[in-house]
Motif scaffolding. Structure first.
Motif, short mmCIF file in Angstrom:
data_model
loop_
_atom_site.label_atom_id
_atom_site.label_comp_id
_atom_site.label_asym_id
_atom_site.label_seq_id
_atom_site.Cartn_x
_atom_site.Cartn_y
_atom_site.Cartn_z
N ARG A 435 70.51 9.00 25.22
CA ARG A 435 70.06 7.66 24.69
C ARG A 435 69.04 7.94 23.56
NH1 ARG A 435 65.57 4.56 26.18
NH2 ARG A 435 65.94 2.60 25.42
N LEU A 436 67.92 8.67 23.75
CA LEU A 436 67.19 8.76 22.69
C LEU A 436 67.58 9.70 21.64
CD1 LEU A 436 63.58 10.57 23.42
CD2 LEU A 436 65.04 11.22 21.50
N LEU A 437 68.50 10.59 21.73
CA LEU A 437 69.14 11.40 20.75
C LEU A 437 69.99 10.49 19.72
CD1 LEU A 437 69.58 14.40 19.64
CD2 LEU A 437 71.80 14.25 20.72
N PHE A 438 70.52 9.58 20.53
CA PHE A 438 71.86 8.63 19.68
C PHE A 438 70.98 7.43 19.05
CE2 PHE A 438 74.68 10.03 22.99
CZ PHE A 438 75.39 10.96 22.11
N LEU A 439 70.01 6.94 19.61
CA LEU A 439 69.02 5.91 19.20
C LEU A 439 68.42 6.30 17.94
CD1 LEU A 439 67.65 4.01 22.08
CD2 LEU A 439 69.28 3.08 20.48
N THR A 440 68.02 7.65 17.74
CA THR A 440 67.16 8.14 16.75
C THR A 440 67.95 8.59 15.58
OG1 THR A 440 65.40 8.81 18.58
CG2 THR A 440 65.28 9.87 16.27
N PHE A 441 69.02 9.70 16.04
CA PHE A 441 69.73 10.27 14.80
C PHE A 441 70.94 9.91 14.60
CE2 PHE A 441 66.77 13.39 16.98
CZ PHE A 441 65.84 13.68 15.81
N TYR A 442 71.42 8.69 15.45
CA TYR A 442 73.00 8.33 14.88
C TYR A 442 72.90 6.90 14.85
CZ TYR A 442 74.93 12.74 16.53
OH TYR A 442 75.34 14.21 16.82
N GLY A 443 74.30 6.25 14.64
CA GLY A 443 74.17 5.06 14.53
C GLY A 443 73.70 4.22 13.06
N ALA A 539 76.01 7.47 27.92
CA ALA A 539 75.17 7.45 26.72
C ALA A 539 75.87 7.19 25.48
CB ALA A 539 74.18 8.39 26.90
N PHE A 540 76.83 7.99 25.29
CA PHE A 540 77.41 7.96 23.97
C PHE A 540 78.33 6.68 23.78
CE2 PHE A 540 81.55 8.94 21.86
CZ PHE A 540 81.07 8.98 20.78
N LYS A 541 79.06 6.11 24.65
CA LYS A 541 79.61 4.94 24.58
C LYS A 541 78.98 3.97 24.48
CE LYS A 541 83.54 4.39 25.28
NZ LYS A 541 84.70 4.67 24.26
N ILE A 542 77.62 3.87 25.19
CA ILE A 542 76.75 2.69 25.32
C ILE A 542 75.94 2.69 23.92
CG2 ILE A 542 74.62 1.58 26.48
CD1 ILE A 542 76.07 2.62 28.98
N TYR A 543 75.38 3.83 23.55
CA TYR A 543 74.26 3.79 22.73
C TYR A 543 74.67 4.44 21.23
CZ TYR A 543 70.91 2.58 26.08
OH TYR A 543 70.22 2.22 27.43
N ASN A 544 76.06 4.83 21.28
CA ASN A 544 76.63 5.27 19.84
C ASN A 544 77.69 4.57 19.43
OD1 ASN A 544 76.58 6.91 17.58
ND2 ASN A 544 78.00 8.20 18.61
N LYS A 545 78.76 4.35 20.46
CA LYS A 545 79.88 3.50 20.09
C LYS A 545 79.78 2.16 20.10
CE LYS A 545 82.52 7.00 18.96
NZ LYS A 545 83.19 6.81 17.32
N ARG A 546 78.86 1.51 21.04
CA ARG A 546 79.10 0.29 21.37
C ARG A 546 77.45 -0.38 21.62
NH1 ARG A 546 83.46 -1.53 25.56
NH2 ARG A 546 82.68 -3.88 24.72
N PRO A 547 76.63 -0.25 20.72
CA PRO A 547 75.16 -0.29 21.27
C PRO A 547 75.06 -1.89 21.69
CG PRO A 547 75.60 -0.16 18.95
CD PRO A 547 76.88 0.36 19.36
N GLU A 548 76.02 -2.85 21.36
CA GLU A 548 75.75 -4.23 21.89
C GLU A 548 75.71 -4.11 23.55
OE1 GLU A 548 80.22 -3.43 21.23
OE2 GLU A 548 78.32 -3.34 20.36
N VAL A 549 76.62 -3.19 24.19
CA VAL A 549 76.73 -3.24 25.58
C VAL A 549 75.22 -3.13 26.10
CG1 VAL A 549 77.59 -1.67 27.48
CG2 VAL A 549 78.84 -2.27 25.33
N ALA A 550 74.42 -2.16 25.50
CA ALA A 550 72.90 -1.96 26.03
C ALA A 550 72.22 -3.35 26.20
CB ALA A 550 72.23 -0.89 25.11
N ASP A 551 72.46 -4.17 25.13
CA ASP A 551 71.62 -5.44 25.26
C ASP A 551 72.40 -6.45 26.40
OD1 ASP A 551 69.95 -4.67 23.07
OD2 ASP A 551 71.31 -5.39 21.77
#
Length: 645
Positions: A435-443, A539-551
């Motif tokens: 999650r940290l990796l995707f939020l920081t370096f991806y998207g 984590a990949f699906k939630i925070y990289n592919k579909r970040p709106e799912v986290a909210d």
């Protein structure tokens, strides 16, 4: 070299004295050279000592060097001495090796800070204190280093003391650790009372003779020592200082979390493992606290937004793994994870520092994203560290974490429930780290345009340590491959001379372990790898592919999300139950007992005597005629009294 062990801690101390005494008078280049050079020299000496020790027969790998008699009073004798054996030799390599890379990184990270010289002086003192702690040959000398790292944590966490949050964090770390140290001291007193010595070798030799296996005294002593370890190594309930330690410079966080202070508690328990083997109830306490802390901290890390706080709770969780290993008498596995954790956790913190440096001080991951194209070296090395801490096969963290999980399941001191705590934690760790990796370096890039315009890769002073640590995060675990791979576990073999037999004492009842064989170990290993893979995919699906799912998930599970976001409200609980009552009680003692009662009584007596003095002063007129008149009147009264009589 083994005849001059004292030079290993002495070099960083000299660096502290030079930079500290000449503070503000030396140019930054000289400060850097002194600070990094002394720690680098200490690392080379540590490496030479390690190699000399390795050349000795396994049963003779023990060197004690007494500089002088420190305290001698009756039966109480404490030397100022050092102990070099397989355990301490590994620790000094980790402390000086990782410490040197952090010093080198700091040259770039702190280059524009006005407190440059003071920072490196503190950093050298920190290194010296930790080296004293791991090289000391007795409890009391260890306690000098133990308190030294406590002092340095206060100085470095509150380094930017102009910020109230930083000064408060430094005080919090100092005070919480004093609570743990009280338990440590009581445990040390019990040991001296029973053994008659604080020397580690003497305690290890005499403990089985003077303590009853499973007895009250040895159990109490070990639990009290663990209280001190829980303070230093941030375990429940004394973990609350470590997340706030993020207020210090990021390299300080790397030094505290990876190579020095927080590993002190784990090292201390392994150093006195001969006593813990005699106290299975104490081992059970260590295992339960470690396992629960690992899971507890991992759940908090799931929702934190500050990049350094995620890593802070990760440290608490990984330390829980180490204590879980010690609690099931897998002491070498605990030290193995301590070593691999030093590599990948130092890399993670220094990588986070590189990100913060590029983001002009921004630490909130919600305002990052897409940084991999701007920071290719930082991203590559951070990715490797994330794989290592998640336990991806062939990475260093995989071997050490799997060893702990297997011992928790199969050891005579273990239990499937303890394994389950570590197993679930492994999945959570992989999830929050990716999650940290995707939020920081991806998207999507979520930073403002002004910050975006200044993003750049860190200088070589910062990236070279990252690359070295990345290599260690990959290969650092290869020396401890499990036996099921058909190889020798060199790490376990190295520590074997200092690890007591982990067999239960006769007549001591243990938890019922599941036991196990090669097939079971492989099955558990594969199940952990599968869980980690599923966590990474989620984590990949939630925070990289579909970040709106986290909210969406945060809104759907608002109450548990808020509980985790506010860290189970533990700080608020401590504030309401402990801190504020102490403050109110202190105010009562001050304003009621001190000001009204004590000061009031004294001030009232003073007023009384002042009134008497004022009355008596009217008699003292200074006129000779008045004094003569009073004298004559007195004479007449005496004559009259004599005549009447």
């Amino acid at each position: 070299m083994t005849e001059n062990i004292y030079w290993i801690p002495l070099l960083p101390l000299l660096g502290f004295l030079v930079n500290g005494l000449l503070l503000g008078k030396l140019p930054k280049r000289v400060v850097s050279l002194v600070a990094c050079g002394t720690v680098g020299g200490s690392f080379l000496l540590s490496l030479m000592s390690f190699l000399e020790l390795k050349a000795m027969p396994p049963d003779l790998r023990l060197i004690e060097q007494t500089l002088f008699s420190w305290i001698s009073s009756g039966d109480f004798h404490v030397n100022f001495g050092f102990l070099l054996d397989p355990l301490s030799s590994l620790m000094i390599l980790v402390v000086t090796g990782v410490g040197f890379l952090i010093h080198l990184y700091s040259v770039g990270y702190m280059s524009h800070d006005s407190g440059y010289g003071r920072y490196f002086a503190y950093l050298n003192l920190f290194t010296f204190s930790m080296l004293v702690l791991v090289l000391a040959d007795n409890f009391l000398f260890m306690f000098v280093g133990w308190e030294g790292v406590g002092l340095c944590s206060y100085l470095l966490i509150g380094f930017w003391f102009e910020k109230k949050s930083a000064s408060d964090a430094g005080k919090k770390a100092f005070i919480v650790n004093r609570i743990g140290d009280f338990g440590f001291l009581i445990g040390m007193f019990i040991i001296f009372w029973q053994v008659g010595s604080l020397d580690f070798m003497t305690v290890a030799a005499k403990a089985p003779e003077v303590f009853v296996a499973g007895g009250t005294l040895v159990t109490a002593a070990c639990i009290l020592l663990f209280v001190g370890a829980a303070g230093k190594s941030a375990q429940i309930p004394l973990y609350v200082w470590l997340p706030d330690a993020m207020e210090g410079p990021t390299p300080v966080s790397a030094l505290i979390h990876a190579a020095t202070m927080v590993t002190a508690g784990v090292y201390m328990i392994v150093r006195v493992n001969a006593m813990y083997i005699l106290a299975p109830d104490a081992l059970l306490v260590v295992a339960i606290v470690g396992g629960v802390t690992a899971l507890f901290a991992a759940t908090i890390g799931l929702v934190q937004n500050d990049i350094k706080r995620v890593l802070a709770y990760s440290t608490i969780s990984q330390l829980g793994y180490m204590f879980l290993a010690c609690g099931v008498a897998a002491f070498s596995a605990g030290i193995f994870h301590l070593m691999t954790h030093a590599f990948f956790k130092a890399l993670l913190f220094l990588g986070a520092g590189s990100v913060i440096h590029a983001m002009s001080g921004q630490q909130d991951m919600r305002y990052m994203g897409g940084l991999r194209k701007y920071l290719p070296i930082t991203f590559g090395t951070f990715f490797i560290a994330t794989l290592a801490i998640s336990g991806i096969p062939l990475m260093s963290g995989f071997f050490s974490k799997d060893e702990i999980l297997w011992k928790a399941f199969s050891s005579d001191y273990g239990h499937p429930i303890l394994w389950a705590l570590g197993f679930i934690t492994a999945g959570l760790t992989a999830f929050y780290m990716f999650r940290l990796l995707f939020l920081t370096f991806y998207g999507k890039e979520r930073m403002d345009e002004k910050t975006k315009s200044h993003i750049h890769e860190s200088p070589k002073f910062m990236t070279i340590p990252l690359m070295v640590l990345a290599v260690l995060a990959v290969v650092g675990g290869w020396i401890g491959m499990p036996h099921i791979f058909g190889v020798t576990n060199y790490f376990e073999a190295w520590l074997e001379p200092v690890i007591s037999s982990a067999k239960p004492a006769v007549g001591v009842h243990m938890l019922t372990s599941a036991g196990g064989d090669t097939a079971m170990e492989l099955m558990l290993m594969f199940s952990t790898v599968i869980l980690v893979g599923l966590a990474i995919f989620a984590a990949f699906k939630i925070y990289n592919k579909r970040p709106e799912v986290a909210d969406s998930l945060a809104d759907r599970f608002k109450t548990p999300h808020n509980v985790l976001l506010h860290k189970y409200y533990v700080d608020e609980f401590y504030g309401a139950v402990i801190v504020r009552p102490l403050i109110y009680f202190s105010l009562f003692l001050w304003k009621i007992m001190d000001v009204l009662f004590i000061d009031g009584l004294l001030n009232g007596l003073a007023k009384l005597y002042e009134g008497i003095s004022e009355t008596m002063r009217s008699v003292q007129t200074g006129r000779l005629r008045s004094y003569a008149t009073v004298f004559v009147i007195g004479v007449f009264i005496l004559i009259a009294y004599a005549v009447i009589e």
